[in-house]
Write a protein that holds these residues in place. Structure first.
Motif, PDB file in Angstrom:
ATOM      1  N   ASP A 180       0.832  -1.199   0.000  1.00 21.42           N
ATOM      2  CA  ASP A 180       0.000   0.000   0.000  1.00 21.42           C
ATOM      3  C   ASP A 180       0.869   1.252   0.000  1.00 21.42           C
ATOM      4  O   ASP A 180       0.597   2.210   0.718  1.00 21.42           O
ATOM      5  CB  ASP A 180      -0.910  -0.020   1.247  1.00 21.42           C
ATOM      6  CG  ASP A 180      -2.077   0.947   1.107  1.00 21.42           C
ATOM      7  OD1 ASP A 180      -2.475   1.236  -0.038  1.00 21.42           O
ATOM      8  OD2 ASP A 180      -2.572   1.411   2.153  1.00 21.42           O
ATOM      9  N   GLU A 217      -5.822  -1.694  -9.829  1.00 23.23           N
ATOM     10  CA  GLU A 217      -6.802  -1.770  -8.758  1.00 23.23           C
ATOM     11  C   GLU A 217      -6.864  -3.210  -8.237  1.00 23.23           C
ATOM     12  O   GLU A 217      -6.970  -4.145  -9.027  1.00 23.23           O
ATOM     13  CB  GLU A 217      -8.175  -1.328  -9.259  1.00 23.23           C
ATOM     14  CG  GLU A 217      -8.193   0.104  -9.768  1.00 23.23           C
ATOM     15  CD  GLU A 217      -9.552   0.507 -10.312  1.00 23.23           C
ATOM     16  OE1 GLU A 217     -10.503   0.621  -9.520  1.00 23.23           O
ATOM     17  OE2 GLU A 217      -9.660   0.695 -11.542  1.00 23.23           O
ATOM     18  N   SER A 218      -6.808  -3.373  -6.931  1.00 20.13           N
ATOM     19  CA  SER A 218      -6.750  -4.707  -6.345  1.00 20.13           C
ATOM     20  C   SER A 218      -8.056  -5.460  -6.584  1.00 20.13           C
ATOM     21  O   SER A 218      -9.119  -4.853  -6.785  1.00 20.13           O
ATOM     22  CB  SER A 218      -6.493  -4.610  -4.834  1.00 20.13           C
ATOM     23  OG  SER A 218      -7.640  -4.085  -4.183  1.00 20.13           O
ATOM     24  N   ASP A 276      -9.914  -6.923  -4.409  1.00 22.93           N
ATOM     25  CA  ASP A 276     -10.888  -6.514  -3.385  1.00 22.93           C
ATOM     26  C   ASP A 276     -11.566  -5.204  -3.771  1.00 22.93           C
ATOM     27  O   ASP A 276     -12.789  -5.058  -3.624  1.00 22.93           O
ATOM     28  CB  ASP A 276     -10.195  -6.346  -2.025  1.00 22.93           C
ATOM     29  CG  ASP A 276      -9.859  -7.675  -1.379  1.00 22.93           C
ATOM     30  OD1 ASP A 276     -10.408  -8.705  -1.832  1.00 22.93           O
ATOM     31  OD2 ASP A 276      -9.042  -7.688  -0.449  1.00 22.93           O
ATOM     32  N   LYS A 277     -10.779  -4.266  -4.276  1.00 25.81           N
ATOM     33  CA  LYS A 277     -11.356  -2.979  -4.670  1.00 25.81           C
ATOM     34  C   LYS A 277     -12.323  -3.151  -5.836  1.00 25.81           C
ATOM     35  O   LYS A 277     -13.416  -2.567  -5.847  1.00 25.81           O
ATOM     36  CB  LYS A 277     -10.242  -2.007  -5.039  1.00 25.81           C
ATOM     37  CG  LYS A 277     -10.729  -0.596  -5.335  1.00 25.81           C
ATOM     38  CD  LYS A 277      -9.578   0.331  -5.624  1.00 25.81           C
ATOM     39  CE  LYS A 277     -10.079   1.743  -5.860  1.00 25.81           C
ATOM     40  NZ  LYS A 277     -11.090   1.824  -6.939  1.00 25.81           N
ATOM     41  N   ASN A 327     -15.564  -4.755  -4.639  1.00 26.89           N
ATOM     42  CA  ASN A 327     -16.427  -3.785  -3.959  1.00 26.89           C
ATOM     43  C   ASN A 327     -17.098  -2.846  -4.953  1.00 26.89           C
ATOM     44  O   ASN A 327     -18.281  -2.507  -4.810  1.00 26.89           O
ATOM     45  CB  ASN A 327     -15.617  -2.986  -2.935  1.00 26.89           C
ATOM     46  CG  ASN A 327     -15.217  -3.814  -1.725  1.00 26.89           C
ATOM     47  OD1 ASN A 327     -15.907  -4.775  -1.377  1.00 26.89           O
ATOM     48  ND2 ASN A 327     -14.118  -3.464  -1.096  1.00 26.89           N
ATOM     49  N   SER A 328     -16.332  -2.435  -5.978  1.00 32.13           N
ATOM     50  CA  SER A 328     -16.916  -1.564  -7.006  1.00 32.13           C
ATOM     51  C   SER A 328     -18.021  -2.295  -7.764  1.00 32.13           C
ATOM     52  O   SER A 328     -19.066  -1.714  -8.084  1.00 32.13           O
ATOM     53  CB  SER A 328     -15.829  -1.105  -7.985  1.00 32.13           C
ATOM     54  OG  SER A 328     -14.861  -0.313  -7.331  1.00 32.13           O
ATOM     55  N   SER A 360     -12.403  -2.513 -15.611  1.00 27.68           N
ATOM     56  CA  SER A 360     -11.734  -1.215 -15.504  1.00 27.68           C
ATOM     57  C   SER A 360     -11.192  -0.775 -16.856  1.00 27.68           C
ATOM     58  O   SER A 360     -10.492   0.233 -16.957  1.00 27.68           O
ATOM     59  CB  SER A 360     -10.591  -1.296 -14.484  1.00 27.68           C
ATOM     60  OG  SER A 360      -9.669  -2.307 -14.861  1.00 27.68           O
ATOM     61  N   VAL A 398      -5.203   9.226  -1.958  1.00 29.72           N
ATOM     62  CA  VAL A 398      -5.309   8.270  -0.857  1.00 29.72           C
ATOM     63  C   VAL A 398      -4.583   8.833   0.353  1.00 29.72           C
ATOM     64  O   VAL A 398      -3.370   9.066   0.308  1.00 29.72           O
ATOM     65  CB  VAL A 398      -4.689   6.904  -1.241  1.00 29.72           C
ATOM     66  CG1 VAL A 398      -4.761   5.933  -0.072  1.00 29.72           C
ATOM     67  CG2 VAL A 398      -5.374   6.327  -2.465  1.00 29.72           C
ATOM     68  N   GLN A 450      -4.704   7.026  -6.504  1.00 36.11           N
ATOM     69  CA  GLN A 450      -5.162   5.681  -6.848  1.00 36.11           C
ATOM     70  C   GLN A 450      -6.197   5.758  -7.969  1.00 36.11           C
ATOM     71  O   GLN A 450      -7.143   6.539  -7.883  1.00 36.11           O
ATOM     72  CB  GLN A 450      -5.787   4.992  -5.628  1.00 36.11           C
ATOM     73  CG  GLN A 450      -6.531   3.703  -5.918  1.00 36.11           C
ATOM     74  CD  GLN A 450      -5.612   2.572  -6.341  1.00 36.11           C
ATOM     75  OE1 GLN A 450      -4.747   2.172  -5.573  1.00 36.11           O
ATOM     76  NE2 GLN A 450      -5.789   2.079  -7.562  1.00 36.11           N
ATOM     77  N   GLU A 456      -9.404   5.063  -9.863  1.00 38.09           N
ATOM     78  CA  GLU A 456     -10.730   4.693  -9.378  1.00 38.09           C
ATOM     79  C   GLU A 456     -11.678   4.298 -10.501  1.00 38.09           C
ATOM     80  O   GLU A 456     -12.836   4.005 -10.243  1.00 38.09           O
ATOM     81  CB  GLU A 456     -11.349   5.889  -8.617  1.00 38.09           C
ATOM     82  CG  GLU A 456     -10.629   6.272  -7.342  1.00 38.09           C
ATOM     83  CD  GLU A 456     -11.125   5.468  -6.156  1.00 38.09           C
ATOM     84  OE1 GLU A 456     -12.343   5.310  -6.010  1.00 38.09           O
ATOM     85  OE2 GLU A 456     -10.276   4.985  -5.381  1.00 38.09           O
TER      86      GLU A 456
END
Length: 444
Positions: free
Chosen positions: A196, A209-210, A212-213, A216-217, A343, A418, A424, A426
């Motif tokens: 990070d 982008e990970s 997990d990210k 969530n998106s 993405s 961030v 980062q 998005e």
């Protein structure tokens, strides 16, 4: 200005070739004249361009010729450019962006070949920027997985950069970030890394982008897109799938919002399968795998279901991997009103994309690798986005919405700060294959 260019002859195996430049042939050029212009021997030029050894070969206007480093000159050395008049030189310096590329640029393994393609696309972006009045000075270093980054950064050229693109490997991020922090150099990390560091260094632009990210998106997008739908989860019995992380999290969010959903199995009988679907609500189908074989079975199951119940309202919510399968499933994606979270988006029928692919094949005598996203197009987009931004905004460029007017071919970028540190990426959208056989992007 291109200070380093990588290219490979078709006969190259594990050997690493480094090229200094790429020259566009003009009318009346000769092999002797080009070699003399760059201070190299004719054999050196012909070894870099093996087709010159073929009987009957002729230089043609518009061809591209790889220019190697002289055998007695280190790879980091560039030929001096003709001296410019003081006023002209100052004007060029005001517009020029000094760029460093620190990635594995070699032909030893897949990482190197992918990064070479990215770098080639990047240089094509720089070439296009020249037509917009934006000049660039590009220096590149072959930073493989075992490279001593601290030693490479001792090259005086590194400290002169406005921005550095790299690294590919996570353990190399910290020394590069410290180097850039000490000299106020922007650091663009284009591909996947662990850690990070973006939350610790103001100089970092983290494009990747990970998972997990992105999960969530995708969940947020699902809930916004289908607030009144009936979700149907199909268990595909794929023991190797990692999509359970997404489906489990989505089911938890649905439960917290008191949204009912159904679960069925890909092997269920037609009667049992049909019971999972609402007759009064729109059904949104989610699989727990991104693999093609299971998707094919699920699509056949859904086709049979809709043939039996034509009034059934169906949509399909997929995974980025499904973009690889559009060649076989495009008609079905349209039929089932499919939404794919991603993405990026590679549009092979877009005229701009086709032109870039054709130019790439002409410049480098080979096609882009079959991959999603395309690495060369990613490099092209990154050059256009970041170098336009730095040229226009200088050190104030943050890549936020509204700072760039560039329309990407494949890889949109929108950055958010961030923890008062780095930026980062998005950007996220749903690729929607509509029942009207249109493809649209729904950005969030």
């Amino acid at each position: 200005m291109f200070a380093l260019l990588i290219g490979f002859a078709s006969s190259t195996l594990a050997q690493v070739n480094k090229w200094r430049d790429m020259y566009k042939v003009k009318k009346k050029d000769t092999i002797f004249g080009i070699a003399k212009q760059y201070g190299i021997t004719i054999p050196e030029l012909m070894n870099a361009n093996p087709e010159m050894k073929v009987e009957g070969y002729e230089l043609k206007k518009g061809d591209f010729v790889f220019i190697p480093f002289p055998s007695t000159t280190p790879a980091a050395t560039t030929s001096p450019a003709p001296a410019a008049a003081p006023a002209e030189k100052a004007a060029k310096q005001q517009k020029s962006v000094k760029v460093g590329v620190m990635l594995p640029l070699h032909d030893v393994d897949g990482d190197g070949r992918r990064m070479v393609e990215y770098y080639r696309g990047f240089l094509m972006g720089c070439d296009s920027l020249r037509a917009s009045g934006i000049s660039t000075e590009v220096k590149a270093w072959n930073v493989n997985i075992d490279a001593d980054v601290a030693q490479l950064l001792k090259d005086p050229a590194a400290a002169q950069c406005d921005v550095i693109f790299g690294p590919l490997y996570s353990h190399q991020v910290r020394p590069m970030a410290e180097f850039c922090k000490a000299r106020n150099i922007k650091l663009v990390i284009p591909f996947s890394i662990n850690g990070d560091d973006v939350a610790s260094y103001q100089q970092i632009f983290q494009v990747w982008e990970s998972p997990d990210k992105l999960n969530n998106s995708a969940i947020d997008a699902f809930l916004r897109q289908f607030p009144n739908a009936h979700p149907v989860f199909i268990d595909c019995n794929d023991k190797e799938s990692k999509k359970g992380v997404f489906t489990f999290a989505l089911r938890n969010r649905l439960t917290n919002k008191n949204i009912n959903y159904s679960i069925t199995n890909i092997t269920s009988s037609e009667e049992a399968f049909a019971k999972a679907f609402s007759r009064t609500q729109r059904n949104v189908v989610i699989l727990n795998t991104g693999r093609s074989p299971e998707l094919t079975i699920a699509l056949a199951k859904l086709e049979s279901l809709q043939n039996n119940i034509p009034s059934l309202a169906l949509s399909l919510f997929g995974y980025t991997e499904w973009l690889m399968y559009t060649g076989h499933n495009l008609d079905k994606f349209f039929r089932f009103d499919t939404y794919i979270p991603a993405s990026f988006y590679y549009n092979e029928v877009d005229a701009r994309t086709q032109r870039l692919e054709q130019n790439y094949s002409r410049w480098f005598r080979q096609d882009m690798q079959y991959a999603l996203p395309r690495f060369a197009i990613t490099g092209y987009d990154h050059a256009q986005f970041f170098l336009r931004g730095l040229s226009q905004h200088g050190k104030n460029f943050k890549g936020t919405q509204g700072q760039s007017s560039y329309v990407p071919l494949q890889s949109p970028l929108v950055f958010k700060q961030v923890s008062n540190a780095g930026m980062q990426n998005e950007f996220f959208h749903l690729i929607h294959y509509t029942k009207g056989e249109r493809i649209e992007s729904i950005a969030y």
